[in-house]
Scaffold this motif. Structure first.
Motif, PDB file in Angstrom:
ATOM      1  N   PRO A 285      40.765  50.589  -0.002  1.00  0.00           N
ATOM      2  CA  PRO A 285      41.715  49.876   0.866  1.00  0.00           C
ATOM      3  C   PRO A 285      43.130  49.924   0.310  1.00  0.00           C
ATOM      4  O   PRO A 285      43.345  49.801  -0.903  1.00  0.00           O
ATOM      5  CB  PRO A 285      41.173  48.444   0.873  1.00  0.00           C
ATOM      6  N   ALA A 286      44.086  50.132   1.192  1.00  0.00           N
ATOM      7  CA  ALA A 286      45.494  50.143   0.783  1.00  0.00           C
ATOM      8  C   ALA A 286      45.911  48.744   0.346  1.00  0.00           C
ATOM      9  O   ALA A 286      45.429  47.735   0.873  1.00  0.00           O
ATOM     10  CB  ALA A 286      46.362  50.618   1.934  1.00  0.00           C
ATOM     11  N   GLY A 287      46.821  48.702  -0.598  1.00  0.00           N
ATOM     12  CA  GLY A 287      47.371  47.417  -1.001  1.00  0.00           C
ATOM     13  C   GLY A 287      48.384  46.922   0.020  1.00  0.00           C
ATOM     14  O   GLY A 287      48.922  47.696   0.811  1.00  0.00           O
ATOM     15  N   THR A 288      48.628  45.626   0.019  1.00  0.00           N
ATOM     16  CA  THR A 288      49.644  45.031   0.883  1.00  0.00           C
ATOM     17  C   THR A 288      50.634  44.266   0.013  1.00  0.00           C
ATOM     18  O   THR A 288      50.407  44.059  -1.181  1.00  0.00           O
ATOM     19  CB  THR A 288      49.027  44.065   1.912  1.00  0.00           C
ATOM     20  N   ASP A 289      51.736  43.827   0.643  1.00  0.00           N
ATOM     21  CA  ASP A 289      52.728  43.058  -0.112  1.00  0.00           C
ATOM     22  C   ASP A 289      52.622  41.565   0.180  1.00  0.00           C
ATOM     23  O   ASP A 289      53.572  40.818  -0.012  1.00  0.00           O
ATOM     24  CB  ASP A 289      54.145  43.567   0.182  1.00  0.00           C
ATOM     25  N   ARG A 290      51.458  41.114   0.643  1.00  0.00           N
ATOM     26  CA  ARG A 290      51.271  39.686   0.865  1.00  0.00           C
ATOM     27  C   ARG A 290      51.280  38.944  -0.475  1.00  0.00           C
ATOM     28  O   ARG A 290      50.827  39.493  -1.495  1.00  0.00           O
ATOM     29  CB  ARG A 290      49.975  39.422   1.622  1.00  0.00           C
TER      30      ARG A 290
ATOM     31  N   GLU B 212      49.494  36.724  -1.875  1.00  0.00           N
ATOM     32  CA  GLU B 212      48.224  36.593  -2.602  1.00  0.00           C
ATOM     33  C   GLU B 212      47.718  37.912  -3.154  1.00  0.00           C
ATOM     34  O   GLU B 212      46.700  37.955  -3.851  1.00  0.00           O
ATOM     35  CB  GLU B 212      47.158  35.962  -1.701  1.00  0.00           C
ATOM     36  N   GLY B 213      48.397  39.016  -2.833  1.00  0.00           N
ATOM     37  CA  GLY B 213      48.027  40.318  -3.383  1.00  0.00           C
ATOM     38  C   GLY B 213      46.791  40.924  -2.775  1.00  0.00           C
ATOM     39  O   GLY B 213      46.173  41.811  -3.376  1.00  0.00           O
ATOM     40  N   SER B 214      46.388  40.478  -1.602  1.00  0.00           N
ATOM     41  CA  SER B 214      45.173  40.999  -0.980  1.00  0.00           C
ATOM     42  C   SER B 214      45.361  42.439  -0.514  1.00  0.00           C
ATOM     43  O   SER B 214      46.433  42.812  -0.043  1.00  0.00           O
ATOM     44  CB  SER B 214      44.798  40.141   0.229  1.00  0.00           C
ATOM     45  N   ASP B 215      44.308  43.240  -0.642  1.00  0.00           N
ATOM     46  CA  ASP B 215      44.359  44.567  -0.045  1.00  0.00           C
ATOM     47  C   ASP B 215      44.081  44.432   1.448  1.00  0.00           C
ATOM     48  O   ASP B 215      43.712  43.360   1.947  1.00  0.00           O
ATOM     49  CB  ASP B 215      43.381  45.516  -0.735  1.00  0.00           C
ATOM     50  N   LEU B 216      44.240  45.549   2.185  1.00  0.00           N
ATOM     51  CA  LEU B 216      44.171  45.461   3.638  1.00  0.00           C
ATOM     52  C   LEU B 216      42.762  45.107   4.122  1.00  0.00           C
ATOM     53  O   LEU B 216      42.607  44.405   5.127  1.00  0.00           O
ATOM     54  CB  LEU B 216      44.643  46.768   4.273  1.00  0.00           C
TER      55      LEU B 216
ATOM     56  N   MET C 224      54.247  42.262   9.585  1.00  0.00           N
ATOM     57  CA  MET C 224      54.143  43.654   9.156  1.00  0.00           C
ATOM     58  C   MET C 224      53.888  43.709   7.662  1.00  0.00           C
ATOM     59  O   MET C 224      54.504  42.961   6.894  1.00  0.00           O
ATOM     60  CB  MET C 224      55.440  44.404   9.475  1.00  0.00           C
ATOM     61  N   ASP C 225      52.976  44.570   7.257  1.00  0.00           N
ATOM     62  CA  ASP C 225      52.630  44.712   5.849  1.00  0.00           C
ATOM     63  C   ASP C 225      52.981  46.111   5.355  1.00  0.00           C
ATOM     64  O   ASP C 225      52.469  47.107   5.889  1.00  0.00           O
ATOM     65  CB  ASP C 225      51.126  44.498   5.650  1.00  0.00           C
ATOM     66  N   ARG C 226      53.822  46.204   4.339  1.00  0.00           N
ATOM     67  CA  ARG C 226      54.024  47.487   3.679  1.00  0.00           C
ATOM     68  C   ARG C 226      52.748  47.807   2.914  1.00  0.00           C
ATOM     69  O   ARG C 226      52.175  46.948   2.232  1.00  0.00           O
ATOM     70  CB  ARG C 226      55.203  47.419   2.723  1.00  0.00           C
ATOM     71  N   LEU C 227      52.296  49.047   3.010  1.00  0.00           N
ATOM     72  CA  LEU C 227      51.055  49.439   2.367  1.00  0.00           C
ATOM     73  C   LEU C 227      51.302  50.249   1.097  1.00  0.00           C
ATOM     74  O   LEU C 227      52.267  51.016   1.019  1.00  0.00           O
ATOM     75  CB  LEU C 227      50.203  50.277   3.326  1.00  0.00           C
ATOM     76  N   THR C 228      50.427  50.052   0.138  1.00  0.00           N
ATOM     77  CA  THR C 228      50.383  50.902  -1.047  1.00  0.00           C
ATOM     78  C   THR C 228      49.153  51.788  -0.905  1.00  0.00           C
ATOM     79  O   THR C 228      48.012  51.319  -1.046  1.00  0.00           O
ATOM     80  CB  THR C 228      50.271  50.074  -2.329  1.00  0.00           C
TER      81      THR C 228
END
Length: 384
Positions: free
Chosen positions: A45-50, A52-56, A1-5
């Motif tokens: 694209p929304a940001g993710t909390d992965r 590597e800082g990749s966006d969705l 699961m990825d929290r989105l920004t």
């Protein structure tokens, strides 16, 4: 699961209050805020909390089969097929229509990206979370003729009379209005607005529509779109009501606050109330005067889960009561907590969401249970 920004957009037609208020920020916002995007569209694209800082969008592109699932990729390609938004117009959005996938694909074969940039339809569904004013779908020729009689504006009456006997009179009136010579537009629209001021005193649906046109005229003076609005159905969606807008449906969202889910496409053609490009010939080619938005309320899918039916095969929006399992476990999902404090739990971990927070659930997340308290919406791919 990825929290989105999520990504906030600052179009001129946005609200200085709605999105900032939802997020608990100071109001009025310094700039108008039109949309809050939660998805993988390349334009925001929304940001993710992965780590590597990749966006969705980058996350999905790196491994579409894992993130979307093989069945979703086979049906809809290697992009997330839907986009979730909070939509907050403070003034009328352009009058527009979207092509069918076949219409977009056919035109792109001869023009490339000149008009459409992908081969997809762009169906959309709007769910009101505060009163939301819209013009959606076209009136039939008899309704338009009755309005023209009450307005008593010669140019509109001529357009109506000229359309009598046409194969599609409603389409013919629209074409005639949009063909108004540029030198005559200001006088035509001003006469219409004067007539609408008078009609706005009438206690019926036409009076309400006329009052709405007068309000839009404050924002878009001398725009031929003001006349086009009178050819369309005027509605105010109450919280909990939605409208599903398929290809070919003429529409303009006026003001309000809502959740919008739509296919991940940029194909749109505009006819007025905008500073962006207007393409009248293409709009007249794709618009379907008989097609209307389908309005309604959510229907029970299972205990604690209701869905908002759509004609689209790209998305299905649900409202889920905490204490239930989220639908759509075989495909990608977006989860949006409008308000509250909830926990998403699966065999792989958990994630807490608060007010106006969202998450992406990849296809391999499996069963996810929702706990806590709050108002939660989930977007899934139909049939997965």
């Amino acid at each position: 699961m990825d929290r989105l920004t999520p990504v906030v957009f600052n179009d001129a037609w946005g609200s200085h209050v709605a999105i900032a208020s939802l997020q608990g920020r100071s109001i009025p916002a310094a700039e108008p805020e039109s949309e809050l995007w939660m998805g993988a569209h390349e334009s925001g694209p929304a940001g993710t909390d992965r780590p590597e800082g990749s966006d969705l969008a980058a996350v999905v592109a790196a491994d579409p089969a894992r993130e979307l699932g093989a069945a979703c990729v086979e049906r809809h390609g290697e992009r997330l097929p839907f986009l979730l938004k909070v939509l907050a117009p403070g003034r009328a959005i352009s009058i527009q229509a979207h092509p069918s996938a076949e219409q977009a694909r056919t035109l792109r074969e001869s023009t490339g990206d000149a008009v459409y940039v992908d081969d997809s339809a762009k169906p959309e569904l709007l769910l009101a979370i505060a009163p939301f004013e819209v013009f959606v779908g076209m009136r039939d020729a008899e309704e338009v003729a009755a309005i023209a009689t009450r307005l008593d504006v010669p140019a509109l009456s001529r357009a109506v009379e000229g359309a009598r006997g046409a194969d599609d009179p409603a389409h013919a009136v629209l074409a005639a209005v949009l063909a108004t010579p540029a030198a005559e537009v200001a006088a035509f629209t001003r006469e219409v607005v004067v007539g609408c001021v008078r009609l706005s005193e009438d206690d019926d649906e036409i009076g309400s529509a006329a009052a709405a046109v007068v309000a839009v005229a404050e924002e878009h003076p001398d725009d031929i779109g003001l006349v086009v609005l009178l050819l369309m159905h005027h509605r105010v969606l109450r919280p909990g009501e939605y409208i599903d807008v398929a290809a070919g449906v003429l529409h303009s969202y006026v003001r309000g606050l809502g959740i919008e889910v739509l296919a991940n496409s940029d194909n749109v053609v505009r006819a007025g109330l905008t500073s962006k490009e207007v393409n009248v010939p293409e709009l007249l080619r794709i618009v379907d005067p008989s097609a209307d938005g389908v309005a309604g309320r959510g229907v029970a899918l299972a205990e604690g889960v209701e869905s908002y039916p759509s004609a689209s095969d790209r998305f299905l929006l649900h409202r889920v009561v905490p204490g239930r399992e989220l639908p759509g476990g075989a495909g990608p999902r977006l989860v949006f907590c409008l308000r509250g404090d909830v926990r998403l739990g699966s065999a792989r971990g958990e994630l807490r969401l608060g007010d106006v927070e969202s998450a992406f659930l990849p296809a391999d997340e499996g069963a996810v249970h929702l706990e806590g308290r709050g108002e939660v919406y989930v977007v899934t791919v139909p049939g997965l």
